[in-house]
Design a protein around this motif. Structure first.
Motif, PDB file in Angstrom:
ATOM      1  N   LYS A   1     -21.862   1.807   0.795  1.00  0.00           N
ATOM      2  CA  LYS A   1     -21.213   3.076   0.429  1.00  0.00           C
ATOM      3  C   LYS A   1     -21.924   4.246   1.119  1.00  0.00           C
ATOM      4  CE  LYS A   1     -19.470   5.319  -3.746  1.00  0.00           C
ATOM      5  NZ  LYS A   1     -20.352   6.462  -3.967  1.00  0.00           N
ATOM      6  N   ILE A   2     -23.230   4.296   0.951  1.00  0.00           N
ATOM      7  CA  ILE A   2     -24.015   5.359   1.578  1.00  0.00           C
ATOM      8  C   ILE A   2     -23.850   5.309   3.083  1.00  0.00           C
ATOM      9  CG2 ILE A   2     -26.343   6.219   1.998  1.00  0.00           C
ATOM     10  CD1 ILE A   2     -27.086   4.971  -0.755  1.00  0.00           C
ATOM     11  N   PHE A   3     -23.869   4.095   3.570  1.00  0.00           N
ATOM     12  CA  PHE A   3     -23.798   3.925   5.013  1.00  0.00           C
ATOM     13  C   PHE A   3     -22.535   4.564   5.580  1.00  0.00           C
ATOM     14  CE2 PHE A   3     -23.236   1.748   8.991  1.00  0.00           C
ATOM     15  CZ  PHE A   3     -24.518   1.764   9.504  1.00  0.00           C
TER      16      PHE A   3
ATOM     17  N   GLN B   1     -21.998  -5.519  13.754  1.00  0.00           N
ATOM     18  CA  GLN B   1     -23.323  -5.960  14.163  1.00  0.00           C
ATOM     19  C   GLN B   1     -23.540  -5.688  15.634  1.00  0.00           C
ATOM     20  OE1 GLN B   1     -24.117 -10.091  13.661  1.00  0.00           O
ATOM     21  NE2 GLN B   1     -22.353 -10.784  14.823  1.00  0.00           N
ATOM     22  N   GLY B   2     -24.768  -5.469  16.001  1.00  0.00           N
ATOM     23  CA  GLY B   2     -25.064  -5.191  17.390  1.00  0.00           C
ATOM     24  C   GLY B   2     -26.532  -4.924  17.611  1.00  0.00           C
ATOM     25  N   VAL B   3     -26.884  -4.863  18.872  1.00  0.00           N
ATOM     26  CA  VAL B   3     -28.260  -4.568  19.245  1.00  0.00           C
ATOM     27  C   VAL B   3     -28.312  -3.119  19.716  1.00  0.00           C
ATOM     28  CG1 VAL B   3     -30.141  -5.180  20.794  1.00  0.00           C
ATOM     29  CG2 VAL B   3     -28.639  -6.955  19.910  1.00  0.00           C
ATOM     30  N   TYR B   4     -29.259  -2.371  19.187  1.00  0.00           N
ATOM     31  CA  TYR B   4     -29.351  -0.953  19.523  1.00  0.00           C
ATOM     32  C   TYR B   4     -30.758  -0.610  19.979  1.00  0.00           C
ATOM     33  CZ  TYR B   4     -24.980  -0.682  16.927  1.00  0.00           C
ATOM     34  OH  TYR B   4     -23.707  -0.871  16.498  1.00  0.00           O
ATOM     35  N   CYS B   5     -30.862   0.427  20.775  1.00  0.00           N
ATOM     36  CA  CYS B   5     -32.174   0.926  21.163  1.00  0.00           C
ATOM     37  C   CYS B   5     -32.838   1.535  19.936  1.00  0.00           C
ATOM     38  CB  CYS B   5     -32.047   1.986  22.238  1.00  0.00           C
ATOM     39  SG  CYS B   5     -31.594   1.306  23.822  1.00  0.00           S
ATOM     40  N   ALA B   6     -34.081   1.159  19.730  1.00  0.00           N
ATOM     41  CA  ALA B   6     -34.775   1.603  18.525  1.00  0.00           C
ATOM     42  C   ALA B   6     -34.851   3.114  18.437  1.00  0.00           C
ATOM     43  CB  ALA B   6     -36.164   0.995  18.480  1.00  0.00           C
ATOM     44  N   SER B   7     -35.107   3.742  19.578  1.00  0.00           N
ATOM     45  CA  SER B   7     -35.281   5.198  19.558  1.00  0.00           C
ATOM     46  C   SER B   7     -34.023   5.908  19.062  1.00  0.00           C
ATOM     47  CB  SER B   7     -35.651   5.683  20.960  1.00  0.00           C
ATOM     48  OG  SER B   7     -34.666   5.265  21.875  1.00  0.00           O
ATOM     49  N   GLU B   8     -32.865   5.308  19.319  1.00  0.00           N
ATOM     50  CA  GLU B   8     -31.612   5.955  18.930  1.00  0.00           C
ATOM     51  C   GLU B   8     -31.294   5.773  17.454  1.00  0.00           C
ATOM     52  OE1 GLU B   8     -28.251   5.124  21.255  1.00  0.00           O
ATOM     53  OE2 GLU B   8     -29.080   6.060  23.050  1.00  0.00           O
ATOM     54  N   LEU B   9     -31.827   4.703  16.873  1.00  0.00           N
ATOM     55  CA  LEU B   9     -31.436   4.387  15.503  1.00  0.00           C
ATOM     56  C   LEU B   9     -32.491   4.724  14.472  1.00  0.00           C
ATOM     57  CD1 LEU B   9     -28.671   3.178  15.843  1.00  0.00           C
ATOM     58  CD2 LEU B   9     -29.485   1.127  14.712  1.00  0.00           C
ATOM     59  N   LYS B  10     -33.657   5.061  14.923  1.00  0.00           N
ATOM     60  CA  LYS B  10     -34.776   5.279  14.017  1.00  0.00           C
ATOM     61  C   LYS B  10     -34.466   6.351  12.968  1.00  0.00           C
ATOM     62  CE  LYS B  10     -39.699   4.902  14.626  1.00  0.00           C
ATOM     63  NZ  LYS B  10     -40.718   4.762  15.654  1.00  0.00           N
ATOM     64  N   TRP B  11     -33.902   7.454  13.424  1.00  0.00           N
ATOM     65  CA  TRP B  11     -33.632   8.570  12.513  1.00  0.00           C
ATOM     66  C   TRP B  11     -32.511   8.228  11.557  1.00  0.00           C
ATOM     67  CZ3 TRP B  11     -37.517  11.488  12.174  1.00  0.00           C
ATOM     68  CH2 TRP B  11     -38.351  11.654  13.292  1.00  0.00           C
ATOM     69  N   MET B  12     -31.585   7.456  12.045  1.00  0.00           N
ATOM     70  CA  MET B  12     -30.500   7.025  11.178  1.00  0.00           C
ATOM     71  C   MET B  12     -31.035   6.154  10.043  1.00  0.00           C
ATOM     72  SD  MET B  12     -27.305   4.643  12.016  1.00  0.00           S
ATOM     73  CE  MET B  12     -28.142   3.235  11.349  1.00  0.00           C
TER      74      MET B  12
ATOM     75  N   VAL C   1     -22.384   7.208   8.795  1.00  0.00           N
ATOM     76  CA  VAL C   1     -21.415   7.062   9.882  1.00  0.00           C
ATOM     77  C   VAL C   1     -20.896   8.417  10.383  1.00  0.00           C
ATOM     78  CG1 VAL C   1     -19.133   6.151  10.460  1.00  0.00           C
ATOM     79  CG2 VAL C   1     -20.796   4.688   9.343  1.00  0.00           C
ATOM     80  N   PRO C   2     -20.625   9.391   9.483  1.00  0.00           N
ATOM     81  CA  PRO C   2     -20.188  10.688   9.992  1.00  0.00           C
ATOM     82  C   PRO C   2     -21.179  11.319  10.964  1.00  0.00           C
ATOM     83  CG  PRO C   2     -19.827  10.572   7.634  1.00  0.00           C
ATOM     84  CD  PRO C   2     -20.589   9.348   8.010  1.00  0.00           C
ATOM     85  N   LEU C   3     -22.465  11.069  10.739  1.00  0.00           N
ATOM     86  CA  LEU C   3     -23.474  11.679  11.608  1.00  0.00           C
ATOM     87  C   LEU C   3     -23.806  10.830  12.828  1.00  0.00           C
ATOM     88  CD1 LEU C   3     -26.017  13.071   8.988  1.00  0.00           C
ATOM     89  CD2 LEU C   3     -24.608  14.398  10.549  1.00  0.00           C
ATOM     90  N   PHE C   4     -23.829   9.508  12.610  1.00  0.00           N
ATOM     91  CA  PHE C   4     -24.324   8.633  13.675  1.00  0.00           C
ATOM     92  C   PHE C   4     -23.266   7.664  14.206  1.00  0.00           C
ATOM     93  CE2 PHE C   4     -28.099   9.974  11.440  1.00  0.00           C
ATOM     94  CZ  PHE C   4     -29.020  10.189  12.438  1.00  0.00           C
TER      95      PHE C   4
END
Length: 305
Positions: free
Chosen positions: A276-278, A230-241, A283-286
């Motif tokens: 599972k998908i995650f 768990q964590g807080v992330y910048c939206a711009s970085e996680l949007k595509w994920m 994870v390999p990409l992000f």
DNA sequence: CGGACTCATCCGTGACATCT
DNA sequence: AGATGTCACGGATGAGTCCG
């Protein structure tokens, strides 16, 4: 002036609060976290001030959803299923019933360190309240057989429960008030569907009208269900994920004939059955980005921290 | 457009936890 | 067993969505 569409009116979130559980992924959107800390500066409660919040009345759909979410994602392995019942005469006040439960749970916590449990209150057909508790440790029991089949019995805990409820002289209650069944499945998903089914079977049985102060319908120890990441992330970085998450989840759901999730990165969502998908696709990409939560808020903020 | 429904968010109440 | 501290469930709310 030109009319704005709803999505234009909505300010896009700056941060995501991401939680990856055993089975499900949850993300919430936040523009900032200041509001969470507001409790701290709150002035003393003004007695005359009326609160907008009503009393708890029913076991709502939303509450049921969260209960199932906890069960599915709990990392605990459950050993026993306890049923607590009342004798012929029972209290008609939720506050009394809950204080009985609390005393018993406190005893459990004291006796079994590191115990985790989840309890659920329910009305029997006669209107009496009773509790179901699942625990991750085993209370020592003796196997017994009577006309209703085999059951497991702990003399010590049966006596404790009847003493708490003030029925220690009622032999039948001592014998039947505290029932223990071993849990055979360690599968959280199965257990969740079992509990949910158990509930829907019984939900018509409502508490009597004159039963007051019902309070909450279920509860669990802290840490009963904890996220893996768990964590807080910048939206711009996680949007595509997240978009990718939805894409894969929807492929699976289409295959299973389920309704597709609507992707909206600006609103929070929980994606069921997604771990599972995650881990396999995302994870390999992000993974690199996921390992770097927003630096000023590496841990999700606590209320008073 | 508008009623019925769904769902995320906010924050006070009520439950868990700890100390005495 | 009661008092106190901390956390989180769930009622209220309001935005979004679906359907006619």
């Amino acid at each position: 002036m030109e009319k704005k569409t709803p999505s234009e009116l909505l300010t896009p979130p700056e941060y995501y609060y991401l939680q990856i559980f055993k089975e499900d992924v949850v993300y919430k959107t936040r523009s900032d976290y200041c509001d969470i800390r507001r409790h701290k500066n709150k002035t003393k409660k003004d007695e005359s001030e009326e609160s907008s919040r009503g009393r708890i009345q029913e076991f709502s759909k939303k509450s049921k959803y969260r209960l199932i979410h906890q069960l599915r994602n709990s990392q605990q392995t459950f050993k026993q299923f306890i049923t607590l019942t009342y004798p012929k005469d029972y209290p008609m006040d939720g506050a009394i019933v809950k204080s009985h439960l609390n005393t018993l749970l406190t005893r459990l916590r004291q006796e079994f360190s590191g115990i985790h449990y989840l309890w659920v209150i329910e009305a029997q057909s006669r209107g009496a309240p009773h509790f179901h508790i699942i625990i991750n440790q085993a209370i020592p029991t003796k196997k017994k057989i009577d006309k209703d089949g085999q059951y497991f019995y702990s003399e010590c805990w049966s006596k404790r429960w009847s003493k708490i409820t003030g029925n220690e002289k009622d032999k039948h209650h001592v014998r039947r008030g505290f029932r223990i069944d071993p849990i055979t499945t360690s599968n959280g998903k199965k257990l969740a569907s079992y509990m949910a089914k158990y509930y829907s079977k019984n939900e018509q049985k409502e508490f009597a009208k004159d039963f007051i102060n019902i309070g909450r319908f279920w509860g669990a120890t802290r840490g009963f269900t904890q996220p893996i990441v768990q964590g807080v992330y910048c939206a711009s970085e996680l949007k595509w994920m997240l978009k990718l998450c939805f894409h894969y989840a929807n492929l699976e759901r289409s295959k299973a004939g389920l309704k597709r999730y609507a992707f909206d990165a600006d609103r929070g969502c929980s994606i069921w059955g997604f771990r599972k998908i995650f881990f396999e696709k995302v994870v390999p990409l992000f993974g690199d980005r996921l390992s770097r939560p927003y630096k000023d808020l590496e841990k999700p903020p606590t209320l008073y921290g």
